[in-house]
Design a protein around this motif. Sequence first.
Motif, PDB file in Angstrom:
ATOM      1  N   GLY A 189       0.836  -1.155   0.009  1.00  0.00           N
ATOM      2  CA  GLY A 189       0.199  -0.140  -0.143  1.00  0.00           C
ATOM      3  C   GLY A 189       0.706   1.176  -0.010  1.00  0.00           C
ATOM      4  O   GLY A 189       0.247   2.231   0.278  1.00  0.00           O
ATOM      5  N   LYS A 190       2.287   1.073  -0.147  1.00  0.00           N
ATOM      6  CA  LYS A 190       3.048   2.202  -0.085  1.00  0.00           C
ATOM      7  C   LYS A 190       2.745   3.472  -1.256  1.00  0.00           C
ATOM      8  O   LYS A 190       2.364   4.478  -0.919  1.00  0.00           O
ATOM      9  N   SER A 191       2.504   2.791  -2.468  1.00  0.00           N
ATOM     10  CA  SER A 191       2.137   3.873  -3.414  1.00  0.00           C
ATOM     11  C   SER A 191       0.817   4.549  -3.623  1.00  0.00           C
ATOM     12  O   SER A 191       0.483   5.689  -3.817  1.00  0.00           O
ATOM     13  N   THR A 192      -0.091   3.621  -3.210  1.00  0.00           N
ATOM     14  CA  THR A 192      -1.376   4.108  -2.748  1.00  0.00           C
ATOM     15  C   THR A 192      -1.436   5.255  -1.840  1.00  0.00           C
ATOM     16  O   THR A 192      -1.980   6.457  -1.805  1.00  0.00           O
ATOM     17  N   LEU A 193      -0.740   4.931  -0.879  1.00  0.00           N
ATOM     18  CA  LEU A 193      -0.601   6.243   0.318  1.00  0.00           C
ATOM     19  C   LEU A 193       0.067   7.385  -0.330  1.00  0.00           C
ATOM     20  O   LEU A 193      -0.314   8.285  -0.197  1.00  0.00           O
ATOM     21  N   LEU A 194       1.089   7.049  -1.241  1.00  0.00           N
ATOM     22  CA  LEU A 194       1.595   8.596  -1.607  1.00  0.00           C
ATOM     23  C   LEU A 194       0.756   9.138  -2.604  1.00  0.00           C
ATOM     24  O   LEU A 194       0.588  10.346  -2.609  1.00  0.00           O
ATOM     25  N   LYS A 195      -0.107   8.453  -3.445  1.00  0.00           N
ATOM     26  CA  LYS A 195      -1.100   8.925  -4.376  1.00  0.00           C
ATOM     27  C   LYS A 195      -2.160   9.588  -3.579  1.00  0.00           C
ATOM     28  O   LYS A 195      -2.571  10.737  -3.935  1.00  0.00           O
ATOM     29  N   ILE A 196      -2.511   9.326  -2.494  1.00  0.00           N
ATOM     30  CA  ILE A 196      -3.488  10.042  -1.636  1.00  0.00           C
ATOM     31  C   ILE A 196      -3.077  11.305  -1.156  1.00  0.00           C
ATOM     32  O   ILE A 196      -3.403  12.292  -1.233  1.00  0.00           O
ATOM     33  N   ILE A 197      -1.677  11.163  -0.476  1.00  0.00           N
ATOM     34  CA  ILE A 197      -0.995  12.440  -0.040  1.00  0.00           C
ATOM     35  C   ILE A 197      -0.863  13.505  -1.310  1.00  0.00           C
ATOM     36  O   ILE A 197      -0.837  14.433  -0.970  1.00  0.00           O
ATOM     37  N   SER A 198      -0.684  12.819  -2.454  1.00  0.00           N
ATOM     38  CA  SER A 198      -0.344  13.776  -3.554  1.00  0.00           C
ATOM     39  C   SER A 198      -1.532  14.283  -4.369  1.00  0.00           C
ATOM     40  O   SER A 198      -1.538  14.963  -5.274  1.00  0.00           O
ATOM     41  N   ARG A 199      -2.786  14.081  -3.600  1.00  0.00           N
ATOM     42  CA  ARG A 199      -3.981  14.434  -4.230  1.00  0.00           C
ATOM     43  C   ARG A 199      -4.225  13.890  -5.600  1.00  0.00           C
ATOM     44  O   ARG A 199      -5.125  14.325  -6.331  1.00  0.00           O
ATOM     45  N   ILE A 200      -3.789  12.716  -5.825  1.00  0.00           N
ATOM     46  CA  ILE A 200      -3.846  12.058  -6.984  1.00  0.00           C
ATOM     47  C   ILE A 200      -5.273  11.050  -7.123  1.00  0.00           C
ATOM     48  O   ILE A 200      -6.167  11.207  -7.898  1.00  0.00           O
ATOM     49  N   THR A 201      -5.609  10.575  -6.019  1.00  0.00           N
ATOM     50  CA  THR A 201      -6.709   9.857  -5.680  1.00  0.00           C
ATOM     51  C   THR A 201      -7.133   9.857  -4.443  1.00  0.00           C
ATOM     52  O   THR A 201      -6.426  10.557  -3.449  1.00  0.00           O
ATOM     53  N   ASN A 202      -8.402   9.857  -4.121  1.00  0.00           N
ATOM     54  CA  ASN A 202      -9.096  10.088  -2.628  1.00  0.00           C
ATOM     55  C   ASN A 202      -9.162   8.869  -1.950  1.00  0.00           C
ATOM     56  O   ASN A 202      -9.404   7.831  -2.295  1.00  0.00           O
ATOM     57  N   PRO A 203      -8.975   9.152  -0.652  1.00  0.00           N
ATOM     58  CA  PRO A 203      -9.109   7.858   0.275  1.00  0.00           C
ATOM     59  C   PRO A 203     -10.723   7.670   0.285  1.00  0.00           C
ATOM     60  O   PRO A 203     -11.667   8.403  -0.006  1.00  0.00           O
TER      61      PRO A 203
ATOM     62  N   ASN B 202      -0.411  21.293   4.830  1.00  0.00           N
ATOM     63  CA  ASN B 202      -0.123  22.628   4.880  1.00  0.00           C
ATOM     64  C   ASN B 202       1.133  22.816   4.000  1.00  0.00           C
ATOM     65  O   ASN B 202       2.190  22.410   4.472  1.00  0.00           O
ATOM     66  N   GLY B 203       1.154  23.630   2.859  1.00  0.00           N
ATOM     67  CA  GLY B 203       2.334  24.269   2.202  1.00  0.00           C
ATOM     68  C   GLY B 203       2.233  23.399   0.778  1.00  0.00           C
ATOM     69  O   GLY B 203       1.251  22.876   0.432  1.00  0.00           O
ATOM     70  N   ARG B 204       3.311  23.638  -0.021  1.00  0.00           N
ATOM     71  CA  ARG B 204       3.323  23.566  -1.406  1.00  0.00           C
ATOM     72  C   ARG B 204       3.890  21.884  -1.358  1.00  0.00           C
ATOM     73  O   ARG B 204       5.020  21.763  -0.962  1.00  0.00           O
ATOM     74  N   VAL B 205       3.323  21.321  -2.070  1.00  0.00           N
ATOM     75  CA  VAL B 205       3.571  19.921  -1.962  1.00  0.00           C
ATOM     76  C   VAL B 205       3.898  19.331  -3.597  1.00  0.00           C
ATOM     77  O   VAL B 205       3.179  20.017  -4.557  1.00  0.00           O
ATOM     78  N   SER B 206       5.127  18.838  -3.733  1.00  0.00           N
ATOM     79  CA  SER B 206       5.443  18.290  -5.114  1.00  0.00           C
ATOM     80  C   SER B 206       5.637  16.821  -4.894  1.00  0.00           C
ATOM     81  O   SER B 206       6.343  16.198  -4.072  1.00  0.00           O
ATOM     82  N   SER B 207       5.159  16.175  -5.914  1.00  0.00           N
ATOM     83  CA  SER B 207       5.105  14.567  -5.803  1.00  0.00           C
ATOM     84  C   SER B 207       5.974  14.317  -6.894  1.00  0.00           C
ATOM     85  O   SER B 207       5.394  14.557  -8.340  1.00  0.00           O
ATOM     86  N   LEU B 208       6.894  13.285  -6.903  1.00  0.00           N
ATOM     87  CA  LEU B 208       7.731  12.655  -7.706  1.00  0.00           C
ATOM     88  C   LEU B 208       7.325  11.438  -7.891  1.00  0.00           C
ATOM     89  O   LEU B 208       8.217  10.608  -7.237  1.00  0.00           O
TER      90      LEU B 208
END
Lengths: 289, 433
Positions: B86-100, B108-114
């Motif tokens: 579930g590592k990638s899923t967690l990152l995708k949620i934090i990155s706003r790509i998918t919803n929980p 809080n703050g500017r997020v950049s996901s790589l």
Amino acid sequence: MNIRGSDMSISRRPTKFRIEPGRKWKLLDLKELAYYKDLLYFFVLRDFTVQFKQTVLGFLWAVINPVFQMVVFSVIFGKLAEISSDGIPYPIFSFAAILPFNYFSQSLTGASGSLVGSASLLTKVYFPRILIPITPVLSKLVDFAIAFVILIFMMLYYSISPTWNILFLPLLIIIMILSAMGMGMWLSSLAIQYRDVKFALSYITTLLMYTAPVVFPASLILEKFGNTAYLLYGIYPMVGVIEGFRAALLGFKPMPWELIAIGAVSSIILFVTGGSYFKRTERIFADVA
Amino acid sequence: MPNHTIEVNDVSKAFLIGLQESRKETLGAAIFSWVRSPVKNYNILKRLNTYNYSEESEDLFWALRNVSFKLGQGETLGIIGNNGAGKSTLLKIISRITNPTHGYVEVNGRVSSLLEVGTGFHSELTGRENVYLNGTILGMSRKEIDKKFDAIVDFSEVEKFIDTQVKKYSTGMRLRLAFSVAAFLEPDVMIIDEVLAVGDAPFRKKSLTKMIEVAKGGTSVILVSHNPLAVQQLCKNTILLTHGRITDFGATDEVMQRYLGGVTMDRTIQEWSLEEAPSSDDVKLIKAEVRPSSPGVPVIRPGDGFEFEFVFYFMFEEECDVTVTFHLNDEYENLVFIGSTALTNLKYIAGKGYFKTVCRIPPDLLNGGTFTVTKLFVLRNYSELIYEHNEILSFEITSDYAYEHGNNGRIDGLLKPKLDWEVKANVETEMML
């Protein structure tokens, strides 16, 4: 080395937000869109730059396509079927319609496949998803402008001068863009969930083409089916746009304001419903892409 | 400034998975189900959108279950776990790509996901055009890129080709350019998935160094990686995910030791009773084991000695010469060495009964890596093959940072021997002779 500069220009991005499963949404987050305007610019630039890469004729394709259609229509519908053209020479009569209609149908085609085609972006990075279907709708404006130059040459050739109503052309273009965006948002968000849209699309565009007054004048509807049918016909926003183009640029008849007004209302409805459907479904795009 | 940049609160995420359908017994039933399939398909597609948290359905797969943690300003957090944890899923949620499906994440703050290097790169565009496209996709403005453009190109080492179409780039050039764009983002939180594991060794090193630099500059970092070295160098704390739940959390070194200890010693021993042992006409294999020479050491490091033990049971009556041989391969299928009693120049005469061999490997010989005993066989009278067993053991020599402080960590090469050096400095020429 400290690579974190003290550049204040980066602080414009909305920075506090909550990610949750709820259904809260705004129709358009304008602040966010303003932040991502550069991305939209580069998306449009990319679409346009890539479009004619590795072709011999390049930009000429944006010209050849509508001219070819005009020739076919003029021969088949103008000469053979002798469809009425409100007294305008058939080639320029059809070209004035092909111009906005091609923009409309190409935007739809581009937009409807756009989300599916951007699956790799959707699953890897966040940005306002709405930019994706909007991009083809904007980049096709360049093709539209190129083809417009041909129309000007044709007007010179037929010695047709535009009327003062040409001042309303921007309004028609806005209606055209709004309907293309509205339909684009509908089709793209449906297409990513139901891939059936991809197969249905060629039927949809053909249907849209023959129901729009491209090869015949809208006055034919008035003649055959009466005034109520004529006004109902105006719900299809491209009817008012196409007839408006003919009236404003070629003269020959007054501006069909009733069609334009009805079309404007329905294009706004299309845009608002398309936008809200898109917003409501966008949170699952990454899961179904 | 709030005291945390990311708060993950009780996040769960479910995915709809396909279930096997019952096979139709008759042609009629098959045709009926075929005709009905549009309705069924529609219901499945529609459900992609509409399941909810309370639902306990057979076709829901929970990729994440009740995950909570907070990340403070400037903190670095590693996320490790096996594939599918579930590592990638967690990152995708934090990155706003998918919803929980349940719970929320507050940022809080500017997020950049790589999550990938070079997202949105278009091969028909030039390097320059791609820098702008990719940069804006990652959230930079055009003005920002204008300002950093030279530094980005400089870091990527592709100046000469910057106006060439990217499709003419080599994979390495493409990667370097893409990574450079990402390296010059200035987010408050940086979310990285596996990207450090790409490219050749010098590039990996360069990108890791750059990431460490970014983290030191005050950016919070969340890193998912299978590369323990990267996690250990970059992250102060680490979360271990197992089947979507947080099963361990703490200082990176401790979590990593527990995690690696848990996975590396897996196939290091195989043992059978006399009845169940794999057997040929004349020989049974009772036990095969690899273990560190000194008891109590949890893992094998390049500096440790270790030993193989093979126990057989011979069923032939007549005494004869016996030799035991094994092949050791590394993870790239290179034959590292052949260990054989035949190479000792001694004779081993054996008859019916147990036969135990222990082969000791000296310390400071092999480098870190995953090794497999690909072949184990027994010869009678130096020629007759009386027993053979493939892929019997597999083990890891751990060359990770945590176990090698002060020993420069992992270096390249199949061997990592301790060599005798004679070094003299500032000596006169005559003394050299």
